[in-house]
Design a protein around this motif. Structure first.
Motif, PDB file in Angstrom:
ATOM      1  N   GLY A 192     -34.306  -6.471 -15.948  1.00  0.00           N
ATOM      2  CA  GLY A 192     -34.539  -7.839 -15.505  1.00  0.00           C
ATOM      3  C   GLY A 192     -35.561  -8.575 -16.349  1.00  0.00           C
ATOM      4  O   GLY A 192     -35.342  -9.724 -16.761  1.00  0.00           O
ATOM      5  N   VAL A 193     -36.680  -7.921 -16.635  1.00  0.00           N
ATOM      6  CA  VAL A 193     -37.723  -8.545 -17.452  1.00  0.00           C
ATOM      7  C   VAL A 193     -37.220  -8.820 -18.863  1.00  0.00           C
ATOM      8  O   VAL A 193     -37.494  -9.880 -19.444  1.00  0.00           O
ATOM      9  N   SER A 194     -36.462  -7.867 -19.428  1.00  0.00           N
ATOM     10  CA  SER A 194     -35.948  -8.071 -20.792  1.00  0.00           C
ATOM     11  C   SER A 194     -34.977  -9.249 -20.850  1.00  0.00           C
ATOM     12  O   SER A 194     -34.993 -10.030 -21.805  1.00  0.00           O
ATOM     13  N   LEU A 225     -39.325  -2.170 -30.696  1.00  0.00           N
ATOM     14  CA  LEU A 225     -40.438  -1.241 -30.467  1.00  0.00           C
ATOM     15  C   LEU A 225     -41.233  -1.607 -29.219  1.00  0.00           C
ATOM     16  O   LEU A 225     -41.731  -0.741 -28.493  1.00  0.00           O
ATOM     17  N   GLY A 226     -41.348  -2.915 -28.947  1.00  0.00           N
ATOM     18  CA  GLY A 226     -42.093  -3.349 -27.771  1.00  0.00           C
ATOM     19  C   GLY A 226     -41.432  -2.920 -26.479  1.00  0.00           C
ATOM     20  O   GLY A 226     -42.085  -2.421 -25.555  1.00  0.00           O
ATOM     21  N   LEU A 227     -40.113  -3.098 -26.397  1.00  0.00           N
ATOM     22  CA  LEU A 227     -39.421  -2.697 -25.172  1.00  0.00           C
ATOM     23  C   LEU A 227     -39.347  -1.176 -25.052  1.00  0.00           C
ATOM     24  O   LEU A 227     -39.364  -0.629 -23.944  1.00  0.00           O
ATOM     25  N   ALA A 228     -39.282  -0.481 -26.190  1.00  0.00           N
ATOM     26  CA  ALA A 228     -39.327   0.985 -26.159  1.00  0.00           C
ATOM     27  C   ALA A 228     -40.659   1.463 -25.573  1.00  0.00           C
ATOM     28  O   ALA A 228     -40.703   2.394 -24.760  1.00  0.00           O
ATOM     29  N   GLN A 229     -41.747   0.806 -25.975  1.00  0.00           N
ATOM     30  CA  GLN A 229     -43.056   1.167 -25.453  1.00  0.00           C
ATOM     31  C   GLN A 229     -43.180   0.819 -23.975  1.00  0.00           C
ATOM     32  O   GLN A 229     -43.766   1.573 -23.188  1.00  0.00           O
ATOM     33  N   ALA A 230     -42.623  -0.325 -23.568  1.00  0.00           N
ATOM     34  CA  ALA A 230     -42.648  -0.714 -22.162  1.00  0.00           C
ATOM     35  C   ALA A 230     -41.879   0.282 -21.302  1.00  0.00           C
ATOM     36  O   ALA A 230     -42.295   0.617 -20.189  1.00  0.00           O
ATOM     37  N   ALA A 231     -40.759   0.761 -21.827  1.00  0.00           N
ATOM     38  CA  ALA A 231     -39.974   1.758 -21.097  1.00  0.00           C
ATOM     39  C   ALA A 231     -40.783   3.032 -20.871  1.00  0.00           C
ATOM     40  O   ALA A 231     -40.761   3.622 -19.784  1.00  0.00           O
ATOM     41  N   HIS A 238     -38.400   6.161 -24.749  1.00  0.00           N
ATOM     42  CA  HIS A 238     -38.319   5.188 -25.830  1.00  0.00           C
ATOM     43  C   HIS A 238     -36.866   4.812 -26.112  1.00  0.00           C
ATOM     44  O   HIS A 238     -36.557   3.643 -26.371  1.00  0.00           O
ATOM     45  N   GLU A 239     -35.990   5.810 -26.069  1.00  0.00           N
ATOM     46  CA  GLU A 239     -34.600   5.587 -26.428  1.00  0.00           C
ATOM     47  C   GLU A 239     -33.915   4.609 -25.479  1.00  0.00           C
ATOM     48  O   GLU A 239     -33.174   3.714 -25.906  1.00  0.00           O
ATOM     49  N   ILE A 240     -34.155   4.763 -24.178  1.00  0.00           N
ATOM     50  CA  ILE A 240     -33.541   3.860 -23.210  1.00  0.00           C
ATOM     51  C   ILE A 240     -34.082   2.450 -23.379  1.00  0.00           C
ATOM     52  O   ILE A 240     -33.343   1.461 -23.307  1.00  0.00           O
ATOM     53  N   GLY A 241     -35.382   2.325 -23.635  1.00  0.00           N
ATOM     54  CA  GLY A 241     -35.960   1.004 -23.881  1.00  0.00           C
ATOM     55  C   GLY A 241     -35.355   0.340 -25.096  1.00  0.00           C
ATOM     56  O   GLY A 241     -35.038  -0.858 -25.078  1.00  0.00           O
ATOM     57  N   ALA A 242     -35.172   1.101 -26.170  1.00  0.00           N
ATOM     58  CA  ALA A 242     -34.582   0.542 -27.388  1.00  0.00           C
ATOM     59  C   ALA A 242     -33.137   0.119 -27.153  1.00  0.00           C
ATOM     60  O   ALA A 242     -32.695  -0.920 -27.665  1.00  0.00           O
ATOM     61  N   PHE A 243     -32.390   0.905 -26.379  1.00  0.00           N
ATOM     62  CA  PHE A 243     -31.004   0.543 -26.094  1.00  0.00           C
ATOM     63  C   PHE A 243     -30.931  -0.750 -25.291  1.00  0.00           C
ATOM     64  O   PHE A 243     -30.097  -1.629 -25.575  1.00  0.00           O
ATOM     65  N   ILE A 244     -31.786  -0.869 -24.280  1.00  0.00           N
ATOM     66  CA  ILE A 244     -31.815  -2.102 -23.485  1.00  0.00           C
ATOM     67  C   ILE A 244     -32.204  -3.291 -24.357  1.00  0.00           C
ATOM     68  O   ILE A 244     -31.661  -4.394 -24.217  1.00  0.00           O
ATOM     69  N   ALA A 245     -33.148  -3.082 -25.284  1.00  0.00           N
ATOM     70  CA  ALA A 245     -33.536  -4.151 -26.210  1.00  0.00           C
ATOM     71  C   ALA A 245     -32.335  -4.599 -27.043  1.00  0.00           C
ATOM     72  O   ALA A 245     -32.142  -5.801 -27.282  1.00  0.00           O
ATOM     73  N   GLY A 246     -31.514  -3.648 -27.470  1.00  0.00           N
ATOM     74  CA  GLY A 246     -30.351  -3.990 -28.268  1.00  0.00           C
ATOM     75  C   GLY A 246     -29.289  -4.707 -27.476  1.00  0.00           C
ATOM     76  O   GLY A 246     -28.770  -5.748 -27.900  1.00  0.00           O
TER      77      GLY A 246
END
Length: 389
Positions: A192-194, A225-231, A238-246
């Motif tokens: 939601g935030v992303s 990298l920012g969303l990976a760190q937030a995840a 990190h991987e799930i955050g990066a996927f959501i960022a993409g």
């Protein structure tokens, strides 16, 4: 060498990788395998020229993030949600069967019940790196086959994170149950935030400065990298955050430009990842775990393609596609390696059980890679007929 250890390490890895890749191409062998063998040769248990495999592994994790980020860039979010519903049963049933098979083999070889359970748990997952690295980025990725592979891998990643949380026993004084509940809230919160950030901040900035390619590159890297760190801060990976960022940028008109420009950066870190797999293995443990590791690896290499194919056909997939997805997911995972190390550090299993998991994982990496390269389209196919970027 002593004044600049990181620079010397990078020099050894990429100069060696260039030599090994050249030899592999002349011998018509897989490049991924050459990177792993180079790691074994230069790692602590052989030549010892690269003695800090943990440093290399930490750097290589960035490659996994970029890989998932680029995959997310080219996926339709609505189609992915529909596929996740469809593959839930496939992922849960297959994970249970793989865990049962691996745990039984470990128990028959005299490992304790707890060690056998953890060995079985390590069998549940398939490799995100192998699965996605061997997907053509301009052919299968836009087709149903690639989407099935990605949806199953993502669901497995969530299972792996839950399992790791349980093994850690929660952080601080919190119980594992509380950690799991927090995780269930973290994923929708991050999504939601992303979505809000992309709509009201990212896209307006990109629209305003879209003629400056350097800026697009920088803001994209920062977002990934920012969303990976937030995840990670929310208890995810990190991987799930990066996927959501993409996937949050998948509807952007510049998603193709971003994808093409980040591929060299992704490949740089993926070379480090495969090198770290070889460098992190202790050859002196081979005698103790070789036979059970061979049997477990053979069992998984036989069972995974068949079980995935059968389960996918049961939910309506055609035979050829189900067979191909099963072959592409027919190995163990980098999560299996992480589980082996974490369980040993937490004193839940002995060193022998830890190396059993690690060797079995590496063996499945080697064999399954060749199985896909010889039969299906990949960017690294040995045959020009099957090579697809």
């Amino acid at each position: 060498m002593t004044e600049h250890p990181i620079l010397f390490t990078i020099f050894l890895i990429f100069s060696g990788a260039a030599v090994f890749a050249t030899l592999a191409l002349y011998a018509r062998q897989a490049l991924l395998i050459s990177y792993i063998l180079l790691g074994v040769l230069l790692g602590p248990s052989a030549a010892g020229l690269v003695d800090d495999s943990e440093l290399v592994r930490d750097m290589s994790s960035i490659g996994i993030m970029f890989l998932l980020f680029l995959m997310g860039l080219e996926l339709n979010p609505r189609e992915l949600l529909l596929l996740l519903k469809k593959t839930t049963t496939v992922t849960l049933v297959s994970s249970a069967l793989f865990a049962l098979g691996g745990g039984l083999v470990a128990w028959l070889f005299g490992f304790t019940l707890q060690e056998s359970l953890i060995v079985g748990a390590a069998m549940m997952f398939s490799s995100t790196i192998i699965g996605l690295k061997l997907l053509p980025t301009t052919v299968l990725h836009h087709q149903h086959t690639g989407e099935l592979v990605i949806s199953i891998l993502l669901f497995q990643d969530l299972i792996a994170i839950l399992l790791l949380l349980v093994m850690k026993g929660g952080s601080g004084d919190e119980s594992p149950l509380l950690e799991v509940l927090k995780l269930a809230l973290a994923l929708p919160l991050l999504i939601g935030v992303s979505a809000l950030f992309v709509k009201f901040v990212f896209f307006p900035l990109m629209k305003k400065f879209d003629t400056i390619k350097e800026y697009i590159f920088l803001i994209t890297i920062g977002w990934c990298l920012g969303l990976a760190q937030a995840a990670t801060a929310l208890g995810l990976s990190h991987e799930i955050g990066a996927f959501i960022a993409g996937i949050s940028l998948a509807t952007s008109p510049v998603s193709f430009f971003i994808s093409e420009n980040l591929k060299p950066l992704r490949d740089f870190f993926l070379v480090l990842f495969f090198f770290s797999l070889g460098a992190g293995f202790d050859l002196h443990m081979l005698d103790d775990v070789l036979l059970p590791a061979l049997l477990i690896a053979a069992l998984m290499l036989l069972l995974k393609p068949v079980i995935f194919a059968r389960l996918l056909r049961s939910v309506g997939e055609e035979k050829s596609r189900a067979t191909e997805v099963g072959a592409r997911l027919g190995q163990l995972s980098e999560f299996s390696l992480l589980l082996a190390v974490l369980a040993w550090e937490s004193e839940l299993i002995g060193l022998k059980a830890s190396y059993l998991i690690q060797l079995a994982t590496l063996l499945t990496f080697l064999v399954s890679t060749y199985r896909v390269l010889f039969r299906y389209p990949t960017p690294m196919a040995l045959s020009a007929k099957l090579r697809r970027d």
